[in-house]
Scaffold this motif. Structure first.
Motif, PDB file in Angstrom:
ATOM      1  N   GLN A  74       0.811  -1.206   0.000  1.00  0.00           N
ATOM      2  CA  GLN A  74       0.000   0.000   0.000  1.00  0.00           C
ATOM      3  C   GLN A  74       0.851   1.266   0.000  1.00  0.00           C
ATOM      4  O   GLN A  74       0.323   2.368  -0.145  1.00  0.00           O
ATOM      5  CB  GLN A  74      -0.940   0.000   1.210  1.00  0.00           C
ATOM      6  CG  GLN A  74      -2.106  -0.968   1.060  1.00  0.00           C
ATOM      7  CD  GLN A  74      -3.166  -0.747   2.122  1.00  0.00           C
ATOM      8  OE1 GLN A  74      -2.841  -0.638   3.282  1.00  0.00           O
ATOM      9  NE2 GLN A  74      -4.412  -0.687   1.710  1.00  0.00           N
ATOM     10  N   GLN A  75       2.156   1.132   0.172  1.00  0.00           N
ATOM     11  CA  GLN A  75       3.026   2.296   0.118  1.00  0.00           C
ATOM     12  C   GLN A  75       3.407   2.657  -1.311  1.00  0.00           C
ATOM     13  O   GLN A  75       4.095   3.640  -1.550  1.00  0.00           O
ATOM     14  CB  GLN A  75       4.303   2.032   0.942  1.00  0.00           C
ATOM     15  CG  GLN A  75       4.040   1.753   2.414  1.00  0.00           C
ATOM     16  CD  GLN A  75       3.228   2.851   3.075  1.00  0.00           C
ATOM     17  OE1 GLN A  75       3.545   4.024   2.914  1.00  0.00           O
ATOM     18  NE2 GLN A  75       2.196   2.474   3.807  1.00  0.00           N
ATOM     19  N   MET A  76       2.976   1.825  -2.289  1.00  0.00           N
ATOM     20  CA  MET A  76       3.234   2.165  -3.680  1.00  0.00           C
ATOM     21  C   MET A  76       2.597   3.520  -3.988  1.00  0.00           C
ATOM     22  O   MET A  76       1.538   3.860  -3.473  1.00  0.00           O
ATOM     23  CB  MET A  76       2.599   1.127  -4.625  1.00  0.00           C
ATOM     24  CG  MET A  76       3.259  -0.230  -4.652  1.00  0.00           C
ATOM     25  SD  MET A  76       2.350  -1.283  -5.823  1.00  0.00           S
ATOM     26  CE  MET A  76       3.299  -2.804  -5.695  1.00  0.00           C
ATOM     27  N   THR A  77       3.245   4.311  -4.854  1.00  0.00           N
ATOM     28  CA  THR A  77       2.615   5.540  -5.296  1.00  0.00           C
ATOM     29  C   THR A  77       1.316   5.187  -5.999  1.00  0.00           C
ATOM     30  O   THR A  77       1.209   4.147  -6.644  1.00  0.00           O
ATOM     31  CB  THR A  77       3.540   6.307  -6.254  1.00  0.00           C
ATOM     32  OG1 THR A  77       3.854   5.482  -7.383  1.00  0.00           O
ATOM     33  CG2 THR A  77       4.819   6.718  -5.559  1.00  0.00           C
ATOM     34  N   THR A  78       0.327   6.043  -5.897  1.00  0.00           N
ATOM     35  CA  THR A  78      -1.003   5.720  -6.410  1.00  0.00           C
ATOM     36  C   THR A  78      -1.012   5.372  -7.898  1.00  0.00           C
ATOM     37  O   THR A  78      -1.600   4.363  -8.291  1.00  0.00           O
ATOM     38  CB  THR A  78      -1.978   6.877  -6.113  1.00  0.00           C
ATOM     39  OG1 THR A  78      -2.067   7.045  -4.703  1.00  0.00           O
ATOM     40  CG2 THR A  78      -3.366   6.568  -6.666  1.00  0.00           C
ATOM     41  N   PRO A  79      -0.383   6.162  -8.799  1.00  0.00           N
ATOM     42  CA  PRO A  79      -0.425   5.792 -10.222  1.00  0.00           C
ATOM     43  C   PRO A  79       0.168   4.414 -10.483  1.00  0.00           C
ATOM     44  O   PRO A  79      -0.395   3.632 -11.258  1.00  0.00           O
ATOM     45  CB  PRO A  79       0.400   6.906 -10.890  1.00  0.00           C
ATOM     46  CG  PRO A  79       0.322   8.053  -9.948  1.00  0.00           C
ATOM     47  CD  PRO A  79       0.314   7.446  -8.578  1.00  0.00           C
ATOM     48  N   GLY A 102      -5.547   0.442  -3.960  1.00  0.00           N
ATOM     49  CA  GLY A 102      -6.913   0.862  -4.276  1.00  0.00           C
ATOM     50  C   GLY A 102      -7.986  -0.016  -3.664  1.00  0.00           C
ATOM     51  O   GLY A 102      -9.178   0.212  -3.902  1.00  0.00           O
ATOM     52  N   THR A 103      -7.606  -1.007  -2.881  1.00  0.00           N
ATOM     53  CA  THR A 103      -8.566  -1.942  -2.295  1.00  0.00           C
ATOM     54  C   THR A 103      -9.581  -1.208  -1.417  1.00  0.00           C
ATOM     55  O   THR A 103      -9.220  -0.350  -0.617  1.00  0.00           O
ATOM     56  CB  THR A 103      -7.830  -3.001  -1.452  1.00  0.00           C
ATOM     57  OG1 THR A 103      -7.068  -3.834  -2.327  1.00  0.00           O
ATOM     58  CG2 THR A 103      -8.813  -3.859  -0.681  1.00  0.00           C
ATOM     59  N   LYS A 104     -10.842  -1.567  -1.590  1.00  0.00           N
ATOM     60  CA  LYS A 104     -11.914  -1.005  -0.763  1.00  0.00           C
ATOM     61  C   LYS A 104     -12.800  -2.150  -0.272  1.00  0.00           C
ATOM     62  O   LYS A 104     -13.112  -3.050  -1.045  1.00  0.00           O
ATOM     63  CB  LYS A 104     -12.746  -0.004  -1.555  1.00  0.00           C
ATOM     64  CG  LYS A 104     -11.984   1.242  -1.969  1.00  0.00           C
ATOM     65  CD  LYS A 104     -12.877   2.189  -2.748  1.00  0.00           C
ATOM     66  CE  LYS A 104     -12.095   3.437  -3.188  1.00  0.00           C
ATOM     67  NZ  LYS A 104     -12.952   4.346  -3.986  1.00  0.00           N
TER      68      LYS A 104
END
Length: 216
Positions: free
Chosen positions: A6-11, A90-92
């Motif tokens: 989850q620390q990956m940059t969003t793009p 992006g997991t929700k």
């Protein structure tokens, strides 16, 4: 479950998750695989030994997440197969990992990725004479070990390789399995490529044990 950091940059994180979902959609070309391309997740199911039973890009609504988990897991229970869920930035909902653990899921690995701009790539020629082949005759792996998967012996290993062969010939513009051969036409390296718009995902990369450290 497999877990993208989850620390990956969003793009980059979004591109990674989306590319995995693209591969799952392509599995509609593989006999025996059912693809569910839902609004809140992309997932596949199959009873074949060694075949994908994966879910990617989960985007569940808060008021329906538990019922969706139960519904999807029921499909795998009927087939009596295990399944893997890919979680990422992006997991929700954000606590999906904790919710899944209540259903018996365990995190099997945490995957870190790398990215690069292809237009800035500097290419250097191999130190040895080689031949790079897109989507080769896969029967060669009946005689030679696969650079990534090794000797193909079990039913699961045969399914895994057959799936890649089917995709390579069914959708060659979106999926390629590239194999590098040495001067004796022995496979020494391999990788699968999934093309998704301007993004290319690289999977199954490996160099055979005998060829490591030899300039390939």
């Amino acid at each position: 479950m497999a877990y993208a950091d989850q620390q990956m940059t969003t793009p980059f994180g979004d591109a990674t998750e989306t590319n995995i979902a693209t591969i799952l959609r392509l599995l509609s070309h593989v006999p025996g695989v059912i693809v569910h391309d839902d609004e809140d997740a992309t997932w596949v199911e199959s009873s074949d030994t060694g075949q994908f039973n994966d879910l990617a890009t989960p985007r569940f609504a808060e008021d329906s997440v538990d019922s969706r988990i139960v519904h999807i897991l029921a499909h795998y229970a009927i087939r009596k197969v295990a399944c893997s869920w890919w979680l990422g930035p992006g997991t929700k909902p954000c606590d999906l990992e904790q919710r899944l653990s209540k259903f018996g899921f365990k995190r099997v690995r945490k995957l870190l990725g790398m990215s690069l701009r292809l237009d800035a790539l500097c290419y250097s020629s191999p130190q040895q004479k080689t031949h790079l082949v897109d989507n080769p005759d896969f029967s060669i792996f009946d005689r030679s070990p696969h650079p990534t998967f090794g000797e193909i012996k079990s039913a699961a290993e045969r399914t895994r390789l057959k799936t890649r062969a089917i995709l390579a010939y069914a959708v060659p513009q979106q999926f390629k399995h590239c194999v590098l051969f040495d001067s004796k036409m022995i496979p020494v390296a391999a990788a699968s490529l999934c093309f998704d718009g301007a993004v290319v995902g690289i999977y199954d990369f490996g160099v055979s044990d005998a060829a490591r450290g030899m300039g390939f």
